[in-house]
Enzyme design. Structure first.
Site, PDB file in Angstrom:
ATOM      1  N   TYR B  98       0.668  -0.472   3.280  1.00  0.00           N
ATOM      2  CA  TYR B  98       0.457   0.367   4.463  1.00  0.00           C
ATOM      3  C   TYR B  98       1.580   1.388   4.538  1.00  0.00           C
ATOM      4  O   TYR B  98       2.757   1.052   4.323  1.00  0.00           O
ATOM      5  CB  TYR B  98       0.470  -0.501   5.733  1.00  0.00           C
ATOM      6  CG  TYR B  98       0.415   0.315   7.008  1.00  0.00           C
ATOM      7  CD1 TYR B  98      -0.803   0.535   7.649  1.00  0.00           C
ATOM      8  CD2 TYR B  98       1.565   0.889   7.555  1.00  0.00           C
ATOM      9  CE1 TYR B  98      -0.866   1.305   8.803  1.00  0.00           C
ATOM     10  CE2 TYR B  98       1.501   1.665   8.701  1.00  0.00           C
ATOM     11  CZ  TYR B  98       0.290   1.859   9.322  1.00  0.00           C
ATOM     12  OH  TYR B  98       0.219   2.637  10.458  1.00  0.00           O
ATOM     13  N   GLU B 180      -1.759   8.417   8.462  1.00  0.00           N
ATOM     14  CA  GLU B 180      -1.726   7.014   8.031  1.00  0.00           C
ATOM     15  C   GLU B 180      -2.541   6.816   6.760  1.00  0.00           C
ATOM     16  O   GLU B 180      -3.636   7.373   6.631  1.00  0.00           O
ATOM     17  CB  GLU B 180      -2.312   6.149   9.161  1.00  0.00           C
ATOM     18  CG  GLU B 180      -2.320   4.657   8.876  1.00  0.00           C
ATOM     19  CD  GLU B 180      -3.016   3.880  10.003  1.00  0.00           C
ATOM     20  OE1 GLU B 180      -2.313   3.272  10.807  1.00  0.00           O
ATOM     21  OE2 GLU B 180      -4.264   3.906  10.063  1.00  0.00           O
TER      22      GLU B 180
END
Lengths: 290, 364
Positions: B98, B180
């Protein structure tokens, strides 16, 4: 005393004074007693607006008037530049009324202000007033009454409502500051509360918060650890749905963060009483000040 | 807030050299090419958790892709339907990571977040498993941070360094509040962004003329208001509310709710000296109000007499079949109340009394 503005004749200019809002509020501030010494609109130097001299640049205004503070009504795309111009001209207190300034710009402008030792208030707020001294912003003159309560708020008209209620109850205010409804603001709620703690005239603090972010939780922590004066809280948005932006850029519950419940709990845990209507605020204040 | 769809985000990733798989944007069935390798078809909707709801399907041929698209079109993604799809090569993923850059409101700085637990919501990852570094805009991302982050993620080469720089550049140059990659996949071919999430602030759209404002997740009446520059949020109840200022609106909603009333909306009239704006507001409200409309004004920039004039004009024009309760305080309140009284419209000064009146009328 009072906070941030604590002298009667602080010389103030208005950036964007030839606009509709700028000229109207320059007059209103003068009626309050603010020492408005002129204004700035590039390209409109040598003229007058609302009876005040207009200069082409902040530098020129400072040289001619000795201005030490500025109130900014410049539209959002140009406002960050207006703030930097004020900082570079040595202005140490800059109140930004403009709304819809991108937060990216505010992050950078605020760092620059800190580097140069200028204080920013706002944007997207009503500004501030030290009762009996000066008003830098757009709050209605009629709501104030000199007294001993310091008010800090993220809101505009809700602040007027609450200040008016305090004044009508027979209490009054030292300084009222609307820090602005954006995600990134020049002066934070917790800083204002600490300034009130140090001000000998302020006997009690009212903090008006709303959903979104964690400013109220952080302020509650500060009050718990380092503020001896009594404080009352009010939180708007108890019934606001998650995920919806409630008017202010900063007023949004994201996931389960920024709820009114979390803020009210944080205030209660810090021993701060939370009013559920504006009218309760002066009642609680009277019990606390006595 | 503009939430870009995955393919729009990946187009920006390509521009900034964030590694993505070659992909095809599919807007209708004719856009699906013939193929015979392992591919994935993905619904382009601005909501999380698409995969769990059947919005991401592995396919091995054009025929399978078309069948999958038909099925996906029937899925309700929190009120969104998939109209556009993304078709891309399936990868053998060794690890899912992530990586994001997001505004941290309390520090008032962007922060890089990284975790080895990719593919899940970062809010459900324990804090000690997240690497954090606040970025100071004039400084950028220091080299040591890239080194630390690379070590934290157990990566062997420097490919991540470029990805970090690219994410921050996108955040900064696109006026994003969130950039993101989740998951950022470690494959045999190196790092690949398998998804993208980019959110851009409305306030900055004047700098990005190619990005249209979006109305995802809004009701038709909210969209209508937004297009007129009005701040309106639909709630579930039946008491209409118009107030000036966001905070006063929220406080009004709270007070009505605390006394058992059910507000129908949030509606910030803002600062105005134009009675036309008041008429516009009443027209919008007449679509949703059943019994009572409450107008709560604390005058400052907005004068009470202006609002009263607008209310009278609107009532004469619209002839609403619901009751209107007006509460006026502040600038020119006496003139405003006189105008209303002369036209038979109820007005009060005290907020508590006005709220009680509104809740009572709604209950009758």
């Amino acid at each position: 005393m009072a906070i941030i503005v604590d002298e009667k004749n602080l010389p103030v200019i208005v950036q964007g004074i030839t606009g509709h809002q700028g000229s109207f509020h320059a007059q209103q501030m003068k009626l309050f007693g603010t020492n408005i010494v002129g204004g700035v609109t590039p390209g409109r130097g040598q003229t007058r607006s609302a009876g005040f001299p207009v200069f082409d640049s902040v530098k020129e205004a400072v040289e001619n008037t000795g201005a030490k503070a500025s109130v900014i009504f410049v539209p959002a795309p140009y406002a960050p530049d207006a703030v930097i111009e004020a900082i570079d001209s040595g202005i140490k207190l800059i109140v930004i009324i403009t709304e819809h300034i991108p937060f990216h710009d505010m992050v950078k402008v605020k760092l620059y202000a800190r580097l140069k030792g200028s204080r920013l208030i706002g944007p997207n707020g009503p500004g501030m007033a030290s009762v009996g001294l000066a008003k830098l912003g757009i709050m209605p003159n009629s709501i104030f009454r000199q007294g001993s309560v310091g008010v800090v708020s993220r809101s505009g008209t809700l602040t007027y409502e609450i200040v008016n209620t305090i004044s009508e109850s027979g209490l009054g205010e030292t300084t009222v500051i609307g820090i602005g409804g954006d995600q990134v603001v020049g002066t934070k709620m917790q800083e204002v509360v600490q300034l009130f703690e140090r001000d000998p005239e302020t006997k009690a603090i009212v903090m008006v918060g709303e959903i979104g972010g964690t400013a109220e939780e952080e302020t509650a922590e500060i009050i718990k650890n380092s503020v001896s004066k009594p404080a009352v809280g009010f939180i708007a948005g108890r019934y606001a749905p998650p995920g919806k932006r409630m008017g202010h850029a900063g007023a949004i519950i994201t996931g389960n963060k920024g709820t009114a419940e979390s803020k009210i709990n944080a205030l209660n845990e810090a021993g701060i009483r939370v009013a559920s209507t504006p009218n309760e605020i002066p009642e609680i204040l009277k019990q606390l000040i006595r | 807030m503009v939430d870009l769809l995955e393919y729009e985000g990946k187009q920006i990733f390509q521009k900034y050299k964030v590694p993505v798989t070659e992909f095809k944007v599919v807007k209708n069935d004719n856009d699906v090419p013939d193929f015979s390798e392992k591919m994935v078809i993905k619904a382009q909707v601005p909501v999380g958790g698409r995969g769990k709801r059947g919005g991401v399907v592995p396919v091995n041929s054009k025929h399978e892709a078309l069948l999958a698209m038909d099925r996906i079109r029937k899925i309700d993604f929190d009120g969104h339907r998939a109209e556009v799809f993304l078709l891309e090569k399936a990868h053998n993923v060794n690890r899912e990571l992530y990586l994001s850059v997001v505004l941290d409101r309390s520090e008032e700085l962007p922060v890089i977040l990284a975790s080895k637990e990719g593919g899940m919501d970062i809010n459900s990852v324990p804090s000690e498993k997240i690497y954090r570094h606040h970025i100071v805009p004039y400084v950028g991302v220091p080299e040591y941070v890239k080194r630390e982050l690379s070590n934290f993620l157990d990566l062997k080469d420097r490919q991540i360094y470029e990805v970090i720089d690219a994410l921050y550049s996108i955040y900064d140059q696109m006026d994003a509040s969130l950039v993101e990659i989740n998951p950022l996949a470690l494959t045999d071919d190196g790092l690949i962004a398998l998804d993208s999430k980019i959110t851009i602030e409305d306030d900055a759209l004047f700098r990005h003329k190619d990005i249209e404002p979006r109305y995802f997740g809004l009701e038709p009446i909210e969209i209508e208001a937004r297009k007129k520059g009005l701040s309106f949020v639909r709630l579930e109840g039946d008491i209409g509310i118009i107030a000036n200022g966001a905070g006063l609106n929220m406080a009004t909603i709270d007070m009505i709710s605390l006394r058992g009333g059910r507000p129908a909306n949030f509606f910030d009239l803002g600062g105005t000296d134009d009675p036309e704006k008041v008429i516009e507001a009443l027209k919008l409200e007449s679509n949703i109000v059943s019994k009572v409309l409450f107008i709560n004004i604390f005058g400052g920039v907005t004068r009470c007499d202006t609002v009263a004039t607008g209310i009278v004009q609107a009532v004469n024009e619209l002839k609403p079949d619901f009751k209107i309760v007006v509460r006026l305080r502040g600038a020119n309140e006496e003139q405003g109340r006189r105008i209303l009284q002369e036209n038979g419209i109820e007005s009060l000064l005290n907020l508590d009394q006005a709220i009680n009146r509104v809740v009572k009328l709604a209950g009758e």
